[in-house]
Design an enzyme around this catalytic site. Structure first.
Site, PDB file in Angstrom:
ATOM      1  CD  GLU A  85      62.830  11.100  48.811  1.00 34.12           C
ATOM      2  OE1 GLU A  85      62.079  11.201  49.629  1.00 34.12           O
ATOM      3  OE2 GLU A  85      63.747  12.627  48.641  1.00 34.12           O
ATOM      4  CG  ASP A 242      38.639  42.493  32.845  1.00 32.14           C
ATOM      5  OD1 ASP A 242      38.838  43.392  31.791  1.00 32.14           O
ATOM      6  OD2 ASP A 242      40.016  41.729  32.222  1.00 32.14           O
ATOM      7  CG  LEU A 335      46.168  44.659  43.127  1.00 27.21           C
ATOM      8  CD1 LEU A 335      46.411  45.766  44.868  1.00 27.21           C
ATOM      9  CD2 LEU A 335      44.767  43.965  43.277  1.00 27.21           C
TER      10      LEU A 335
HETATM   11  N1  LIG Z   1      45.618  42.549  29.509  1.00 24.27           N
HETATM   12  C1  LIG Z   1      46.438  41.940  30.892  1.00 24.27           C
HETATM   13  O1  LIG Z   1      47.004  41.468  31.173  1.00 24.27           O
HETATM   14  C2  LIG Z   1      44.575  42.553  31.930  1.00 24.27           C
HETATM   15  C3  LIG Z   1      43.866  43.886  31.506  1.00 24.27           C
HETATM   16  N2  LIG Z   1      42.987  44.104  32.998  1.00 24.27           N
HETATM   17  C4  LIG Z   1      42.839  45.468  32.378  1.00 24.27           C
HETATM   18  O2  LIG Z   1      43.467  46.286  33.711  1.00 24.27           O
HETATM   19  C5  LIG Z   1      42.432  47.187  33.644  1.00 24.27           C
HETATM   20  C6  LIG Z   1      41.866  47.164  35.851  1.00 24.27           C
HETATM   21  O3  LIG Z   1      43.103  47.919  35.851  1.00 24.27           O
HETATM   22  P1  LIG Z   1      42.806  48.376  36.996  1.00 24.27           P
HETATM   23  O4  LIG Z   1      41.851  49.180  37.664  1.00 24.27           O
HETATM   24  O5  LIG Z   1      44.003  48.598  36.974  1.00 24.27           O
HETATM   25  O6  LIG Z   1      43.380  47.129  37.953  1.00 24.27           O
HETATM   26  P2  LIG Z   1      42.938  46.425  40.010  1.00 24.27           P
HETATM   27  O7  LIG Z   1      41.280  46.315  39.756  1.00 24.27           O
HETATM   28  O8  LIG Z   1      43.442  44.700  39.419  1.00 24.27           O
HETATM   29  O9  LIG Z   1      43.458  47.128  40.162  1.00 24.27           O
HETATM   30  C7  LIG Z   1      42.807  48.490  40.765  1.00 24.27           C
HETATM   31  C8  LIG Z   1      42.060  47.796  41.805  1.00 24.27           C
HETATM   32  O10 LIG Z   1      42.573  47.018  43.258  1.00 24.27           O
HETATM   33  C9  LIG Z   1      41.230  46.969  44.410  1.00 24.27           C
HETATM   34  N3  LIG Z   1      42.441  47.536  45.490  1.00 24.27           N
HETATM   35  C10 LIG Z   1      42.807  47.412  46.465  1.00 24.27           C
HETATM   36  N4  LIG Z   1      43.836  47.143  47.665  1.00 24.27           N
HETATM   37  C11 LIG Z   1      44.488  47.878  47.089  1.00 24.27           C
HETATM   38  C12 LIG Z   1      45.619  48.835  47.161  1.00 24.27           C
HETATM   39  N5  LIG Z   1      46.151  48.649  48.059  1.00 24.27           N
HETATM   40  N6  LIG Z   1      46.221  49.116  45.857  1.00 24.27           N
HETATM   41  C13 LIG Z   1      45.671  49.437  44.718  1.00 24.27           C
HETATM   42  N7  LIG Z   1      44.802  49.080  44.284  1.00 24.27           N
HETATM   43  C14 LIG Z   1      43.898  48.057  44.918  1.00 24.27           C
HETATM   44  C15 LIG Z   1      40.385  48.386  43.825  1.00 24.27           C
HETATM   45  O11 LIG Z   1      39.311  48.269  44.226  1.00 24.27           O
HETATM   46  P3  LIG Z   1      38.027  48.641  44.547  1.00 24.27           P
HETATM   47  O12 LIG Z   1      37.672  50.007  43.596  1.00 24.27           O
HETATM   48  O13 LIG Z   1      36.628  47.794  44.510  1.00 24.27           O
HETATM   49  O14 LIG Z   1      37.861  49.271  45.977  1.00 24.27           O
HETATM   50  C16 LIG Z   1      41.697  49.279  42.471  1.00 24.27           C
HETATM   51  O15 LIG Z   1      40.399  49.645  42.302  1.00 24.27           O
HETATM   52  C17 LIG Z   1      41.109  46.852  32.905  1.00 24.27           C
HETATM   53  O16 LIG Z   1      40.706  47.607  31.653  1.00 24.27           O
HETATM   54  C18 LIG Z   1      41.246  45.448  33.095  1.00 24.27           C
HETATM   55  O17 LIG Z   1      40.607  44.808  31.741  1.00 24.27           O
HETATM   56  C19 LIG Z   1      43.245  43.623  34.125  1.00 24.27           C
HETATM   57  C20 LIG Z   1      44.381  42.005  33.891  1.00 24.27           C
HETATM   58  C21 LIG Z   1      45.045  42.011  33.564  1.00 24.27           C
HETATM   59  N1  LIG Z   2      43.544  40.490  28.446  1.00 28.66           N
HETATM   60  C1  LIG Z   2      43.630  39.273  28.936  1.00 28.66           C
HETATM   61  C2  LIG Z   2      44.168  39.021  30.338  1.00 28.66           C
HETATM   62  N2  LIG Z   2      43.470  39.489  31.100  1.00 28.66           N
HETATM   63  C3  LIG Z   2      43.172  38.861  32.421  1.00 28.66           C
HETATM   64  O1  LIG Z   2      42.912  37.668  32.546  1.00 28.66           O
HETATM   65  C4  LIG Z   2      41.128  38.054  32.998  1.00 28.66           C
HETATM   66  C5  LIG Z   2      39.991  36.680  31.931  1.00 28.66           C
HETATM   67  O2  LIG Z   2      40.279  35.350  32.548  1.00 28.66           O
HETATM   68  P1  LIG Z   2      39.294  34.162  32.098  1.00 28.66           P
HETATM   69  O3  LIG Z   2      38.123  34.813  32.518  1.00 28.66           O
HETATM   70  O4  LIG Z   2      39.429  33.012  33.608  1.00 28.66           O
HETATM   71  O5  LIG Z   2      39.568  34.120  30.971  1.00 28.66           O
HETATM   72  C6  LIG Z   2      41.142  39.290  33.059  1.00 28.66           C
HETATM   73  O6  LIG Z   2      40.400  39.860  33.951  1.00 28.66           O
HETATM   74  C7  LIG Z   2      42.526  39.427  33.434  1.00 28.66           C
HETATM   75  O7  LIG Z   2      42.979  38.831  34.308  1.00 28.66           O
HETATM   76  N3  LIG Z   2      45.547  37.774  30.180  1.00 28.66           N
HETATM   77  C8  LIG Z   2      45.449  37.525  29.665  1.00 28.66           C
HETATM   78  O8  LIG Z   2      46.997  36.094  28.863  1.00 28.66           O
HETATM   79  N4  LIG Z   2      45.778  37.667  27.983  1.00 28.66           N
HETATM   80  C9  LIG Z   2      44.980  38.758  27.545  1.00 28.66           C
HETATM   81  O9  LIG Z   2      44.861  39.197  26.365  1.00 28.66           O
END
Ligand SMILES: NC(=O)C1=CN([C@@H]2O[C@H](COP(=O)(O)OP(=O)(O)OC[C@H]3O[C@@H](n4cnc5c(N)ncnc54)[C@H](OP(=O)(O)O)[C@@H]3O)[C@@H](O)[C@H]2O)C=CC1
Ligand SMILES: Nc1c(N[C@@H]2O[C@H](COP(=O)(O)O)[C@@H](O)[C@H]2O)[nH]c(=O)[nH]c1=O
Length: 598
Positions: A85, A242, A335
């Site tokens: 404002e 990643d 997660l």
């Molecule tokens: N395309 C996309 O948008 C994305 C793709 N990916 C892909 O997904 C895959 C990983 O998937 P994911 O393992 O599910 O991912 P995350 O690592 O994001 O989540 C799982 C991990 O979170 C931790 N965690 C802590 N507390 C909890 C809880 N209460 N519940 C569940 N998890 C918990 C654990 O870590 P810890 O084991 O260390 O204890 C667990 O292994 C990879 O291949 C990555 O490339 C990931 C993000 C985005």
């Molecule tokens: N593969 C994938 C994503 N993946 C997400 O982006 C993270 C990588 O971010 P940065 O390292 O900052 O570039 C990776 O760990 C995951 O959380 N995101 C997207 O928009 N598109 C994609 O195809």
């Protein structure tokens, strides 16, 4: 990209205005449409501060003259900066007289100085249209009452102005502050789950490879989403697979911090997220997990926070207490499922790429939710479809934006500022964020101070935080240190001053004055003494707390704040109590303050 302008002063004839003046018979309908259009515009400009004003609302103000012409606009840039404002009336100048001010949200008078209200009154505004009332109980209705008390006509959308177009205008006001309203209602930060998946619903290949599913254009869009968030969160497995950076690389905009959630603490020794030169990283973990590795990460400057029970809700409650407004979940499906099951995800952004990767065991965006029938599926609300390059972005709310009835109770009880309060009444007053009932005690409050420099000349600092952060580098005979002092001095908000000061201290400890640790309490004391001396209403607020213990409720700052479980040293609270005693004549001003003296 968010560019700081804060104000815009220009005149234009809106198309709606042309219609309204053209038809006298339809005048009141046209005026109504104009009101709705300008309320929507106020919400639109308020959105410019997304990411910066956290955890405070996004405020926008449009001033339109009697004939319906926009004379000035302003939006709150960040907490601790001038009210929308104030900026709008400055932009409108003399045209404010007799004009109408449109506000997306009722201003909150957090500091007892009513800056937004008095700016409107003093500028001669005669009518104010308010999109929504302030959602927090200790601020709700105050400014509206005050404006009406000073003779201004105040029309609240949905109360005094009702119609379908007004309902739409009101919705735009709810949406621009959806994170705030969700946060205040659910006591966790507003959480957005974002993922990129192939057309066949995979977020990685069977081997876990995921770069890249979505197009460059989509990933740029993700940078913008990051820039609107306080933090980005991933799980340990995403760090292992990643090695992400999780930075907002779209240029400008707010820089979110990075959070890793890991139970096992089985994380790599080297990772991009451990490079904290530009952005901090916080690892949240199970109490006792791999303590020696925790120490190693801490030595790199990564903050580690342990939890007795590590689950998304506990973690989000912690970040709520730390003042976070919105969090972007960029985790994998495991997660994500856990976060959805815990009820902490409010909105989803799904980028769908026209690609097929197949793979029976390739991960999908959301893991096990325990649902067995389609009737159990979670339906998204207010769904939007948008083409981004070759991809489709589908977004929607998992939880509807709560309406504002009834009012959201404030976190802390509001105490009336009562000078008759007995000094024997002992209680603890917590303060932290500037909108808390005692938020004016925060170093981020928008109260400039005048302080002498080395030569005795007085200079103005935008806030106590600006002064404190810059003084880490004052007197160091290095051009970079001098430059740093200037940059911090002119930082656009206290938050930016804090970020600059902290990151420079981490990156270039050699530039920090050698006597800083012994001196910092004294620097803070002098800045606070000035602040509470030159603003009478702040001094009254401080005096009204006589008999109470003041605690800065920062769960993470163990030096200035009280810590998560009272383990912090609370030096900010202690200094305020010392200054209060001095004003009350209970002690004299010391020549220099040290830790031991407090
Ligand atoms: N395309 C996309 O948008 C994305 C793709 N990916 C892909 O997904 C895959 C990983 O998937 P994911 O393992 O599910 O991912 P995350 O690592 O994001 O989540 C799982 C991990 O979170 C931790 N965690 C802590 N507390 C909890 C809880 N209460 N519940 C569940 N998890 C918990 C654990 O870590 P810890 O084991 O260390 O204890 C667990 O292994 C990879 O291949 C990555 O490339 C990931 C993000 C985005
Ligand atoms: N593969 C994938 C994503 N993946 C997400 O982006 C993270 C990588 O971010 P940065 O390292 O900052 O570039 C990776 O760990 C995951 O959380 N995101 C997207 O928009 N598109 C994609 O195809």
């Amino acid at each position: 990209m968010v560019l700081f302008s804060g104000t815009k002063s220009y005149f234009y004839s809106s198309p709606i205005l042309c219609k309204s003046t053209a038809s006298n018979s339809n005048h009141s309908h046209a005026a109504h449409s104009l009101d709705a259009a300008y309320i929507k515009r106020a919400a639109q400009i308020a959105d410019n501060s997304a990411g910066f004003s956290s955890p405070h609302p996004n405020f926008g103000c449009v001033i339109a003259t009697h004939s319906g012409i926009v004379a000035g606009e302003g939006y709150l840039y960040a907490q601790g900066t001038k009210a929308a404002e104030v900026l709008a009336v400055e932009a409108a100048g003399g045209f404010s007289k007799g004009s109408t001010a449109y506000l997306n949200m009722e201003p909150g008078d957090c500091h007892g100085d009513q800056s937004a209200v008095s700016a409107l009154v003093q500028a001669g505004i005669t009518r104010v249209v308010v999109g929504i009332r302030h959602p927090l109980q200790h601020l709700h209705g105050n400014a509206i009452r005050s404006l009406r008390g000073q003779g201004l006509q105040v029309d609240v959308v949905g109360e005094d102005l009702k119609s379908k177009i007004m309902e739409e205008a009101r919705k735009s006001c709810l949406l621009v502050n959806a994170p705030l309203i969700h946060r205040a209602t659910s006591q966790v930060p507003f959480s957005v789950l974002k993922y990129a998946m192939t057309l066949d619903g995979k977020i990685a290949t069977t081997s876990g490879h995921a770069t890249w599913i979505s197009s460059k254009k989509s990933r740029n869009r993700v940078f913008e989403l990051r820039g609107r968030s306080d933090a980005i969160i991933v799980g340990g497995n995403t760090v292992r697979k990643d090695n992400p950076r999780l930075t907002a690389r779209h240029g400008g905009g707010h820089t979110p911090i990075r959070i890793v959630m890991t139970q096992t603490f089985n994380l790599p020794e080297e990772a991009n997220l451990w490079d904290i030169s530009d952005v901090s990283t916080i690892v949240v973990t199970q109490r006792g997990a791999r303590r020696s590795f925790q120490k190693l990460l801490a030595s790199k400057g990564v903050e580690v926070v342990e939890f007795d029970i590590l689950n998304p809700r506990e973690v989000m409650e912690y970040f709520h207490d730390r003042g976070y407004l919105s969090i972007l979940w960029e985790c994998g499906g495991t997660l994500a499922a856990s976060a959805i099951s815990s009820g902490v995800i409010h909105k989803v952004f799904a980028f769908v790429a026209p690609k097929i990767i197949g793979g029976k065991n390739a991960p999908s965006p959301v893991g096990e939710l325990g649902m067995v029938e389609m009737s159990q599926a979670l339906d998204l609300i207010d769904v939007c479809f948008e083409q981004v390059g070759p991809d489709m972005l589908i977004s929607g709310f998992l939880q509807p934006v709560p309406d504002l009835v009834p009012v959201i109770p404030s976190e802390d009880e509001t105490f009336a500022i009562d000078p008759s309060i007995t000094p024997y009444e002992s209680r603890i007053i917590f303060f932290y964020k500037t909108w808390d009932p005692y938020g004016a005690f925060s170093n981020f409050s928008p109260h400039p101070i005048q302080m002498p420099d080395g030569s005795g000349a007085y200079a103005t600092w935008s806030s106590v935080e600006h002064y404190y952060q810059a003084h880490k580098f004052v007197g160091v005979d290095e051009p970079v240190a001098k430059d740093c002092v200037e940059k911090i001095k002119f930082a656009k908000s206290p938050e930016e001053a804090a970020r600059m000061g902290r990151s420079m201290q981490k990156q270039r400890p050699d530039l920090v004055r050698s006597d800083w640790e012994g001196l910092k309490i004294d620097v803070m004391y002098r800045a606070l003494k000035c602040k509470f001396s030159i603003y009478p209403h702040l001094q009254s607020m401080l005096l009204s707390t006589a008999g109470s213990v003041l605690v800065e409720a920062s769960p993470h700052d163990l030096f200035w704040g009280g810590g998560r479980e009272g383990e912090g040293l609370n030096y900010l609270g202690r200094l305020l109590m010392l200054i209060r005693s001095e004003f009350l004549g209970e002690c004299s001003s010391p020549s220099e303050i040290t830790c031991e003296a407090l």
